[in-house]
Design a protein around this motif. Structure first.
Motif, PDB file in Angstrom:
ATOM      1  N   THR A   1       0.802  -1.228   0.000  1.00  0.00           N
ATOM      2  CA  THR A   1       0.000   0.000   0.000  1.00  0.00           C
ATOM      3  C   THR A   1       0.835   1.278   0.000  1.00  0.00           C
ATOM      4  N   HIS A   2       2.179   1.163   0.051  1.00  0.00           N
ATOM      5  CA  HIS A   2       3.010   2.369   0.227  1.00  0.00           C
ATOM      6  C   HIS A   2       2.842   3.363  -0.923  1.00  0.00           C
ATOM      7  N   ASP A   3       2.520   2.878  -2.118  1.00  0.00           N
ATOM      8  CA  ASP A   3       2.339   3.761  -3.273  1.00  0.00           C
ATOM      9  C   ASP A   3       0.888   3.833  -3.722  1.00  0.00           C
ATOM     10  N   ALA A   4      -0.035   3.509  -2.815  1.00  0.00           N
ATOM     11  CA  ALA A   4      -1.457   3.531  -3.189  1.00  0.00           C
ATOM     12  C   ALA A   4      -1.898   4.908  -3.667  1.00  0.00           C
ATOM     13  N   GLY A   5      -1.280   5.957  -3.137  1.00  0.00           N
ATOM     14  CA  GLY A   5      -1.640   7.314  -3.542  1.00  0.00           C
ATOM     15  C   GLY A   5      -1.365   7.598  -5.004  1.00  0.00           C
ATOM     16  N   LYS A   6      -0.552   6.768  -5.634  1.00  0.00           N
ATOM     17  CA  LYS A   6      -0.291   6.957  -7.067  1.00  0.00           C
ATOM     18  C   LYS A   6      -1.494   6.582  -7.921  1.00  0.00           C
ATOM     19  N   ALA A   7      -2.491   6.002  -7.297  1.00  0.00           N
ATOM     20  CA  ALA A   7      -3.714   5.653  -8.043  1.00  0.00           C
ATOM     21  C   ALA A   7      -4.630   6.850  -8.216  1.00  0.00           C
ATOM     22  N   SER A   8      -4.239   8.021  -7.715  1.00  0.00           N
ATOM     23  CA  SER A   8      -5.085   9.203  -7.882  1.00  0.00           C
ATOM     24  C   SER A   8      -5.026   9.698  -9.322  1.00  0.00           C
ATOM     25  N   ASN A   9      -6.121  10.314  -9.746  1.00  0.00           N
ATOM     26  CA  ASN A   9      -6.183  10.822 -11.106  1.00  0.00           C
ATOM     27  C   ASN A   9      -5.100  11.856 -11.378  1.00  0.00           C
ATOM     28  N   ARG A  10      -4.814  12.705 -10.412  1.00  0.00           N
ATOM     29  CA  ARG A  10      -3.841  13.769 -10.648  1.00  0.00           C
ATOM     30  C   ARG A  10      -2.411  13.226 -10.668  1.00  0.00           C
ATOM     31  N   TRP A  11      -2.139  12.194  -9.882  1.00  0.00           N
ATOM     32  CA  TRP A  11      -0.789  11.616  -9.959  1.00  0.00           C
ATOM     33  C   TRP A  11      -0.596  10.890 -11.284  1.00  0.00           C
ATOM     34  N   GLN A  12      -1.612  10.250 -11.796  1.00  0.00           N
ATOM     35  CA  GLN A  12      -1.513   9.570 -13.089  1.00  0.00           C
ATOM     36  C   GLN A  12      -1.325  10.577 -14.223  1.00  0.00           C
TER      37      GLN A  12
END
Length: 821
Positions: free
Chosen positions: A56-67
């Motif tokens: 889960t450490h990079d779960a925040g990369k699933a955000s639309n703005r990070w993509q």
């Protein structure tokens, strides 16, 4: 498809991170289990927790703005804070005010996710920038499936996450102001804890997760980086597997199990240990003091002590702590060359690390990926990752607080280490309490450690055990003399006190000149307490004795000359017949004679840096422990002061000495002018002079040193303790604790030494246009204290903008160094 890298999917990177974490766990399972047992944690559950935060450490990369960012359409934004919200759902909570419901290890796991790209400090992730992020929409369907698939089927945290998602309790939308609340809640949890023991346990848990998560993330990213360079044309999924893991040369998964194999089977110490080394090899006590004379094999004993913890799978690292950079460099070389430890498994760290790597590592022309190698070595050594690391005391103490950006990783490495403190007698009353505070922390954490010295006041042992008993433990004192009768009975040299100083006015004492002439043809050593006096003595002797090999050595030579000086000195103190062609050429290149005679004029830098043996020694008065260290360079390993009565190896090889030669230390008083006693205290010098024995023996050393040091400062530092408590997880920044990273001595709130930090200067004669600025500093810099520079004529010290360094407009020569007016 969600991406984690421009050329790798999020599922692929998460899968690789979980794979590395799992591989490292299995490789070091017994060591980690031992540490977890001391923290009252279940290894199985902790492993599941580690793998879950790896997933889960990079779960925040699933955000639309990070993509959008990774596809090149928007600015970079944080992903660590949204990741912890996803992980928190695996612990059954979805609001920051529910954090108090979690176990300590779960809270520390969330803090590790928040810090997986850098240490945490007070106010981290609570800035206006975070609060103003606005709305982040996470693609939860793909993300939850990715996390669940990366974890094992029975992982309870992944199961909880899936359940929270199915129940609609895991929101798809994150808001910046809410991310700041989560970070604040994690910081408040630490702040509100009052008991030091609970705070230290929390720091241990956090540092362990922080270290292991960053290790796994780094290794997974490194594997992708290697593959992307080779085949950048596609988007990769999971890269690592049991079939190809070793192909990517995992830097952070070094096998500690063979660290001591060659040492144990092929080195002299490993094959034929002496009695004290045998004793340490079998010692199981976690807190040991080893008191042993110079030349008794303390280093070999320390390696055997540490190797037993490795063999019993109780540790996977050894940190060997020394007082100076010079001694650290020497130890780093000896561990590989003399004790046969694998070079790839031995690290070193201090402020001049880059110079050491350039001098001892492969040449740029010999290694294709030299730049990557150099970068990797600096990185690994900075947080004690290698199985063996040589470190100055400064870096160890700085790693207990937030004095550098890898301090929490270094603390995580410390948790599974054996720590060796060598030359503990060296430190002054400013540094000793800080070492005492560090020892208290090691005892609290049950980290095995060995304290070594040749000279240790009884007051130190008493005070150390007094502190230890407050923690319901104690130190086991091992005195080598109790186990080696020959060393106990040895009387290697006489001590003769003189009536006048070495320098009488501006001239050398006629008695010293007479003695030097009497012992012409021998290896003679003059030790002076201050650099300027040493230079004066050397210059006069060169004038009075023009045909003698007079060599001057102190701390104020350029870095390149210091290296050459040490090489020349070691060559001159070797038997003439055993010198190599290169050594003979080196001696002659400096207009010295390839003979058995030498007059070495040096300062106390020799006490720790030079492994040589003189026939005659002349020393200014110094505290008893310093004189014992100096005497360790006189008739080393000798048993009797008269050559015909001694059977040591040095006596046997020195055929130029008469049979009735008496090895002698001639002790000189100091000149009488303000500051002449520095860097020592007058009362210690007085007690040493008045109680100096006529014949040196280690049996008498204890009484001599106890008279000089009847008391020592309390081995505790309340201010340092408070800083450690403040920096448990969040706390201060390296800039606040240490200051600018490019300075040698701390300018921040925590200092290891009470010294004038000074500045590195380059004599103007070395400023050459064809040299790069970093090359000039590496070769020609001299460290000088501001107190010394302040006495220079105006304009002598300038900052050169072109070469980005301070320059000094004073004459400099290889023979004696700088010529101060």
């Amino acid at each position: 498809m969600l991406k984690a890298k421009p050329g790798q999917s999020l599922a692929g990177h998460i899968g690789d991170t979980v794979y590395v974490a799992n591989q490292y766990w299995h490789e070091h399972e017994s060591v980690l289990a031992g540490r977890l047992d001391k923290l009252n944690l279940c290894p199985r559950k902790t492993r599941q927790l580690l793998l879950f935060i790896a997933a889960t450490h990079d779960a925040g990369k699933a955000s639309n703005r990070w993509q959008h960012y990774i596809d090149g359409y928007g600015p970079r934004i944080t992903h660590a804070a949204p990741s912890l919200i996803v992980a928190a759902a695996g612990f059954g909570i979805n609001q920051p005010d529910q954090i108090y419901q979690l176990l300590d290890e779960e809270i520390c796991a969330l803090q590790a996710i928040l810090s997986h790209h850098g240490q945490l400090y007070s106010g981290a992730f609570q800035s206006e920038y975070i609060k103003a992020l606005g709305t982040l929409e996470l693609k939860m369907d793909d993300l939850v499936a990715t996390v669940v698939n990366a974890c094992e089927p029975d992982n309870p945290y992944a199961t909880n996450l899936f359940g929270m998602w199915k129940k609609g309790l895991l929101r798809q939308i994150c808001y910046g102001f809410n991310l700041a609340k989560w970070a604040r809640a994690l910081e408040d949890h630490v702040t509100f804890i009052q008991r030091p023991s609970k705070k230290i346990r929390l720091k241990s848990l956090y540092s362990l997760f922080h270290t292991l998560l960053r290790l796994a993330d780094h290794e997974a990213s490194r594997a992708y980086g290697q593959l992307d360079k080779a085949k950048p044309e596609r988007v990769w999924g999971t890269i690592l597997s049991s079939d190809n893991f070793t192909e990517y040369r995992p830097l952070l998964a070094i096998n500690f199990k063979d660290t001591f194999t060659k040492f144990s089977t092929e080195s002299v110490v490993g094959k034929t240990p002496n009695p004290i080394q045998t004793l340490l090899a079998e010692e199981e006590h976690p807190n040991v003091i080893l008191k042993a004379p110079c030349g008794c094999g303390k280093t070999g004993a320390a390696l055997l002590y540490a190797s037993s913890f490795f063999a019993n799978v109780q540790a996977n690292r050894m940190i060997l702590v020394l007082p100076t950079q010079v001694t650290s460099n020497s130890m780093y070389s000896s561990l590989q060359q003399r004790y046969l430890l694998p070079p790839a498994q031995v690290g070193i760290y201090h402020s001049e690390l880059e110079d050491v790597l350039r001098q001892t590592g492969p040449r740029e022309t010999e290694q294709e990926d030299y730049t990557d190698w150099f970068k990797d070595e600096k990185f690994l050594n900075s947080f004690y990752h290698k199985p063996v690391t040589v470190s100055t005391i400064d870096h160890l103490l700085y790693s207990l607080l937030h004095c550098h950006k890898y301090a929490d990783r270094a603390f995580g490495s410390l948790l599974t280490s054996v720590v060796i403190f060598d030359e503990i007698h060296y430190y002054d009353n400013f540094t000793l309490p800080k070492i005492g505070e560090a020892l208290s922390l090691l005892r609290r954490l049950q980290i095995p450690h060995l304290v070594m010295t040749a000279t240790l006041p009884t007051a130190f042992v008493t005070e150390l055990n007094k502190r230890a008993r407050l923690q319901k433990t104690e130190y086991k004192l091992i005195n080598a003399l109790d186990h080696e009768p020959a060393s106990a009975q040895a009387e290697p040299y006489q001590i003769q006190s003189q009536h006048q100083p070495m320098l009488v006015g501006k001239e050398v004492n006629p008695m010293l000149l007479a003695l030097l002439t009497k012992f012409k043809g021998m290896r003679q050593m003059i030790i002076v307490n201050q650099v300027e006096r040493a230079k004066r003595v050397a210059l006069i002797l060169k004038e009075k004795l023009p045909y003698e090999n007079v060599v001057c050595y102190h701390s104020e030579f350029t870095r390149s000359d210091r290296i050459l000086k040490e090489q020349v000195i070691h060559a001159l103190f070797k038997p003439r017949g055993s010198r190599t062609t290169a050594e003979r050429n080196l001696i002659q290149s400096f207009d010295l004679q390839n003979t058995d005679e030498v007059i070495l004029v040096c300062t106390q830098v020799c006490e720790l840096s030079l492994d040589i043996s003189a026939d005659v020694m002349y020393s200014e008065i110094a505290p008893a422990d310093s004189l014992v260290q100096r005497g360790g360079r006189l008739h080393r390993r000798g048993t009797q002061s008269r050559k015909e009565n001694c059977s040591c190896s040095y006596c046997q090889e020195r055929s130029y000495l008469d049979q009735d030669h008496e090895y002698t230390m001639y002790l000189f008083p100091l000149p009488q002018y303000p500051g002449a006693q520095l860097p020592y205290q007058q009362e210690q010098l007085k007690a040493t002079w008045e109680n100096a024995p006529k014949v040196f023996s280690y049996v008498q050393v204890d009484a001599w040193i106890d008279v000089v040091y009847p008391e020592i400062p309390a081995l505790r530092d309340p201010a340092m303790h408070d800083m450690i408590m403040e920096d448990v997880v969040f706390g201060r920044t390296p800039l606040e604790r240490y200051g600018r990273g490019d300075v040698i001595a701390s300018e921040g709130s925590f200092r290891v030494r009470d010294i004038d930090g000074g500045v590195s200067v380059v004599p103007v004669q070395f400023l050459q246009d064809f040299e790069q600025p970093e090359t000039i500093l590496r070769k020609y810099a001299i460290r000088l204290r501001w107190s010394k520079l302040s006495r220079l004529p105006e304009g002598s010290l300038r900052f050169d903008q072109d070469h980005n360094c301070f320059t000094l407009d004073l004459p400099y020569c290889w023979a004696t160094g700088l010529s101060f007016p």
